[in-house]
Scaffold this motif. Structure first.
Motif, PDB file in Angstrom:
ATOM      1  N   PRO A  53       0.631  -1.322   0.074  1.00 30.56           N
ATOM      2  CA  PRO A  53       0.108   0.046  -0.016  1.00 30.56           C
ATOM      3  C   PRO A  53       0.840   1.367   0.224  1.00 30.56           C
ATOM      4  O   PRO A  53       0.431   2.436  -0.309  1.00 30.56           O
ATOM      5  CB  PRO A  53      -0.285   0.107   1.615  1.00 30.56           C
ATOM      6  N   TYR A  54       2.135   1.427   0.324  1.00 29.16           N
ATOM      7  CA  TYR A  54       3.102   2.492   0.241  1.00 29.16           C
ATOM      8  C   TYR A  54       4.268   2.192  -0.299  1.00 29.16           C
ATOM      9  O   TYR A  54       4.905   3.057  -0.526  1.00 29.16           O
ATOM     10  CB  TYR A  54       3.074   2.245   1.355  1.00 29.16           C
ATOM     11  N   ALA A  55       3.361   1.599  -1.474  1.00 34.77           N
ATOM     12  CA  ALA A  55       4.518   1.806  -2.899  1.00 34.77           C
ATOM     13  C   ALA A  55       5.011   2.784  -3.342  1.00 34.77           C
ATOM     14  O   ALA A  55       3.337   3.737  -3.313  1.00 34.77           O
ATOM     15  CB  ALA A  55       4.473   0.797  -3.734  1.00 34.77           C
ATOM     16  N   ARG A  56       5.997   3.238  -3.489  1.00 34.07           N
ATOM     17  CA  ARG A  56       6.394   4.868  -4.754  1.00 34.07           C
ATOM     18  C   ARG A  56       6.587   3.980  -6.045  1.00 34.07           C
ATOM     19  O   ARG A  56       7.045   2.891  -6.360  1.00 34.07           O
ATOM     20  CB  ARG A  56       7.811   4.976  -4.214  1.00 34.07           C
ATOM     21  N   PRO A  57       6.093   5.005  -6.497  1.00 30.45           N
ATOM     22  CA  PRO A  57       6.388   4.697  -7.968  1.00 30.45           C
ATOM     23  C   PRO A  57       7.971   4.513  -8.765  1.00 30.45           C
ATOM     24  O   PRO A  57       8.293   4.939  -8.023  1.00 30.45           O
ATOM     25  CB  PRO A  57       6.089   6.007  -8.959  1.00 30.45           C
ATOM     26  N   GLU A  58       7.790   3.681 -10.109  1.00 23.89           N
ATOM     27  CA  GLU A  58       9.362   3.185 -10.466  1.00 23.89           C
ATOM     28  C   GLU A  58      10.104   4.675 -10.363  1.00 23.89           C
ATOM     29  O   GLU A  58      11.389   4.579 -10.182  1.00 23.89           O
ATOM     30  CB  GLU A  58       8.800   3.049 -11.407  1.00 23.89           C
ATOM     31  N   PRO A  59       9.914   5.326 -11.261  1.00 27.26           N
ATOM     32  CA  PRO A  59      10.519   6.704 -11.281  1.00 27.26           C
ATOM     33  C   PRO A  59      11.233   7.192  -9.176  1.00 27.26           C
ATOM     34  O   PRO A  59      12.621   7.550  -9.448  1.00 27.26           O
ATOM     35  CB  PRO A  59      10.103   7.595 -11.914  1.00 27.26           C
ATOM     36  N   GLU A  60      10.528   7.290  -9.040  1.00 28.04           N
ATOM     37  CA  GLU A  60      11.418   8.009  -7.709  1.00 28.04           C
ATOM     38  C   GLU A  60      11.496   6.529  -7.048  1.00 28.04           C
ATOM     39  O   GLU A  60      12.517   7.264  -6.087  1.00 28.04           O
ATOM     40  CB  GLU A  60       9.758   7.802  -7.028  1.00 28.04           C
ATOM     41  N   LEU A  61      11.242   5.691  -7.117  1.00 27.07           N
ATOM     42  CA  LEU A  61      12.680   4.475  -6.387  1.00 27.07           C
ATOM     43  C   LEU A  61      13.499   4.514  -6.848  1.00 27.07           C
ATOM     44  O   LEU A  61      14.931   4.840  -6.532  1.00 27.07           O
ATOM     45  CB  LEU A  61      11.800   3.362  -6.805  1.00 27.07           C
ATOM     46  N   GLU A  62      14.103   4.643  -8.814  1.00 26.42           N
ATOM     47  CA  GLU A  62      14.773   5.271  -9.584  1.00 26.42           C
ATOM     48  C   GLU A  62      15.945   6.592  -8.510  1.00 26.42           C
ATOM     49  O   GLU A  62      16.814   6.828  -9.041  1.00 26.42           O
ATOM     50  CB  GLU A  62      15.132   4.724 -10.643  1.00 26.42           C
ATOM     51  N   ALA A  63      14.907   8.122  -8.537  1.00 28.32           N
ATOM     52  CA  ALA A  63      15.609   8.553  -8.013  1.00 28.32           C
ATOM     53  C   ALA A  63      16.179   8.658  -6.763  1.00 28.32           C
ATOM     54  O   ALA A  63      16.772  10.167  -6.401  1.00 28.32           O
ATOM     55  CB  ALA A  63      14.466   9.496  -8.690  1.00 28.32           C
ATOM     56  N   LEU A  64      15.683   7.336  -5.671  1.00 18.20           N
ATOM     57  CA  LEU A  64      15.667   7.671  -4.206  1.00 18.20           C
ATOM     58  C   LEU A  64      15.390   8.564  -4.005  1.00 18.20           C
ATOM     59  O   LEU A  64      15.901   9.779  -3.619  1.00 18.20           O
ATOM     60  CB  LEU A  64      16.989   7.489  -4.467  1.00 18.20           C
ATOM     61  N   PHE A  65      13.740   9.248  -4.180  1.00 18.98           N
ATOM     62  CA  PHE A  65      13.241  10.796  -4.060  1.00 18.98           C
ATOM     63  C   PHE A  65      12.107  10.646  -2.998  1.00 18.98           C
ATOM     64  O   PHE A  65      11.517   9.674  -2.842  1.00 18.98           O
ATOM     65  CB  PHE A  65      12.115  10.972  -4.940  1.00 18.98           C
ATOM     66  N   GLN A  66      12.667  11.337  -2.065  1.00 17.01           N
ATOM     67  CA  GLN A  66      12.122  11.303  -0.717  1.00 17.01           C
ATOM     68  C   GLN A  66      11.705  10.532  -0.109  1.00 17.01           C
ATOM     69  O   GLN A  66      11.003   9.703   0.301  1.00 17.01           O
ATOM     70  CB  GLN A  66       9.914  12.017  -1.006  1.00 17.01           C
ATOM     71  N   LEU A  67      12.644   9.055   0.052  1.00 16.28           N
ATOM     72  CA  LEU A  67      13.039   7.665   0.472  1.00 16.28           C
ATOM     73  C   LEU A  67      13.823   8.154   1.301  1.00 16.28           C
ATOM     74  O   LEU A  67      15.329   8.300   1.385  1.00 16.28           O
ATOM     75  CB  LEU A  67      13.118   6.960  -0.644  1.00 16.28           C
ATOM     76  N   PRO A  68      13.730   6.800   2.427  1.00 13.98           N
ATOM     77  CA  PRO A  68      15.371   7.099   3.081  1.00 13.98           C
ATOM     78  C   PRO A  68      16.522   6.315   2.687  1.00 13.98           C
ATOM     79  O   PRO A  68      15.873   4.705   2.145  1.00 13.98           O
ATOM     80  CB  PRO A  68      14.854   6.394   4.555  1.00 13.98           C
TER      81      PRO A  68
END
Length: 522
Positions: A53-68
């Protein structure tokens, strides 16, 4: 085999909530143009950011955007983040995009590892903006940039809302929080200055090669012509309120965490009414309400707290030549010293007196006497001051910004943070246990063992454990209403070795084992 390559992926770092040396850096930095390593993706998947339920979009994952993202070394950080790719902007006769400098988050992480840090968590809030923005850019973008850091809408119970420091709700292992871009966000428009450039005359220094060895940057003389970020009075108020907001969130949700922040450089142009700030910075901070106790007069947003350590001044170091004016903020260096301290000596011991071999200058240069007669000596009562001494550049004070003298010693606050952390962990483990004498005894025994260990190491005063601390968890600490509602309250009173008062912690096993701190005069 041709066309086949292998990637050595180290195992994901396991959470260690009882560590007190892990720092979280929240700010703006670019991502390297490379695929996300399998080990990092696996760590994000384990934290439920890839699926569910808290999965982030793939572009955000690759960009490490707002992720610890957890990094264990400078090399690991360097592989993921383009810390040296901040655009300088239009100026100095060059077009935009031709010149790059180090971003302040990158400089802070670099100093953290160079001064002994072992593990950091990075929360990337976006790319850094050009240092020389169009006129008015900083003022118009300030609120947006601060919101991405301070996460005013983040809910502790809703991971999908976590951005910026909101991620601390899912990072119980973090002990230190740094916001390296805060001073730059609140600064006035930077300018070009004329400087006399001298050829470098530093001796060659050979260091042991390791994953945390920071390679010296190439000197870009043009960066010395950039003025460092300086705040006018309005900028100082914005910085104070932003840091106070972060302090208030930590006080509510993460009381055991410590904020480490660099004070902004004040304006020094005589045309500004606050140009006197550098002459007596302590007096200026008082007039700006930075060191006032949080109350209704400042909206509760003053950062003065036992869990805030401020650092001053800005430094010229072995690596700062890739920053504007060759100056770096001192928060990363202080965070590194605080992080290595518990690994070598104990978190409750002071880091004052630490020699800083990498420092070669500062802005401004402080006069230090140690006799409480100069403005620098007065400042050192509330701020961690770095100044030259007969033995070289030294951290002269290890203090918190608290308005209460009992909470000034940095080691005392870090000791309390460790106790609160242990109390929280005890509460979380026992939240669903039936309340009764057996559980009360388990809580008391667990805390007594921890506090006895602190006493043996010298963190607590007293000639015996009985003098150093007391733990009560029985009917005397709970009302009938507590008992009827299955609520457990334990009272822990300790005498820190450097404190002038005895301090009491209340462990309340409601709301996931919250820990609350109180104080009583010894």
């Amino acid at each position: 085999m041709n066309g086949l390559s292998f990637e050595l992926a180290p195992p994901a770092a396991a959470p260690e909530p009882n560590r007190v040396d892990i720092a979280c850096f929240v700010g703006y930095i670019a991502r390297r143009a490379s695929r996300l390593p399998a080990s990092v993706r696996a760590a994000l998947a384990e934290a439920r950011w890839v699926e569910g339920p808290y999965a982030r979009p793939e572009p955000e994952l690759e960009a490490l955007f707002q992720l610890p993202v957890v990094v264990e070394s400078w090399n690991a950080f360097d592989a993921l983040f383009a810390w040296d790719a901040r655009p300088v902007g239009v100026g100095m006769g060059m077009s935009a995009g031709d010149r790059r400098c180090t971003c302040y988050l990158g400089a802070a992480v670099r100093s953290f590892f160079a001064n002994g840090g072992r593990r950091a968590v990075i929360v990337r809030c976006g790319d850094p903006w050009p240092y020389l923005e169009p006129l008015g850019g900083r003022a118009t973008q300030r609120s947006t940039r601060l919101a991405a850091l301070l996460a005013p809408s983040s809910s502790a119970m809703d991971p999908s809302s976590w951005i910026g420091i909101g991620h601390l709700s899912g990072l119980p292992e973090v002990a230190l929080l740094c916001l390296p871009d805060l001073a730059d966000i609140c600064a006035a428009e930077p300018a070009l200055v004329d400087v006399a450039v001298e050829p470098p005359n530093s001796p060659e220094i050979f260091v042991e090669c390791s994953s945390n060895t920071v390679v010296a940057a190439e000197d870009d003389v043009g960066l010395r012509d950039l003025a460092p970020p300086r705040a006018d009075h309005a900028g100082f108020i914005a910085w104070r309120n932003a840091l106070g907001s972060a302090r208030e969130r930590l006080a509510r949700l993460h009381r055991e965490m410590l904020i480490v922040a660099a004070l902004p450089l004040p304006m020094q142009d005589a045309r500004h009414a606050d140009a006197w700030a550098q002459a007596d910075f302590y007096a200026y901070l008082g007039s700006a309400g930075v060191l006032a106790a949080p109350d209704s007069s400042n909206g509760g947003r003053a950062p003065a707290s036992a869990f805030v350590q401020l650092a001053w001044p800005w430094l010229r170091t072995r690596h700062s030549i890739d920053l504007p004016a060759a100056l770096e903020a001192p928060d990363g260096l202080l965070a590194g010293l605080l992080a290595v301290n518990p690994l070598k000596r104990g978190t409750f011991r002071s880091v004052a007196g630490s020699r800083l071999a990498s420092v070669s200058g500062s802005e401004p240069v402080l006069a230090w006497s140690g006799t409480s007669e100069t403005p620098s000596d007065r400042l050192a009562r509330r701020v961690c001051v770095i100044a030259p001494s007969s033995a070289g550049w030294t951290l002269h004070s290890d203090v918190t910004a608290s308005a209460d003298e009992a909470w000034r010693a940095g080691g005392v606050s870090r000791l309390m943070g460790a106790v609160l952390r242990a109390a929280r962990r005890t509460g979380e483990a026992l939240t669903f246990e039936p309340s009764g004498p057996a559980l009360w005894q388990r809580v008391s025994r667990s805390m007594e063992q921890l506090l006895t260990a602190f006493w043996r190491e010298g963190g607590l005063g007293g000639a015996s454990p009985d003098e150093a601390f007391s733990v009560r968890c029985d009917r005397s600490t709970m009302s009938q209403n507590d008992l009827d509602n299955g609520r457990l309250r334990a009272e822990i009173s300790i005498l820190p070795a450097a404190a002038v008062e005895r301090i009491t912690v209340v462990l309340d096993l409601t709301g996931g084992g919250a820990a609350e701190q109180l104080r009583e005069v010894a």
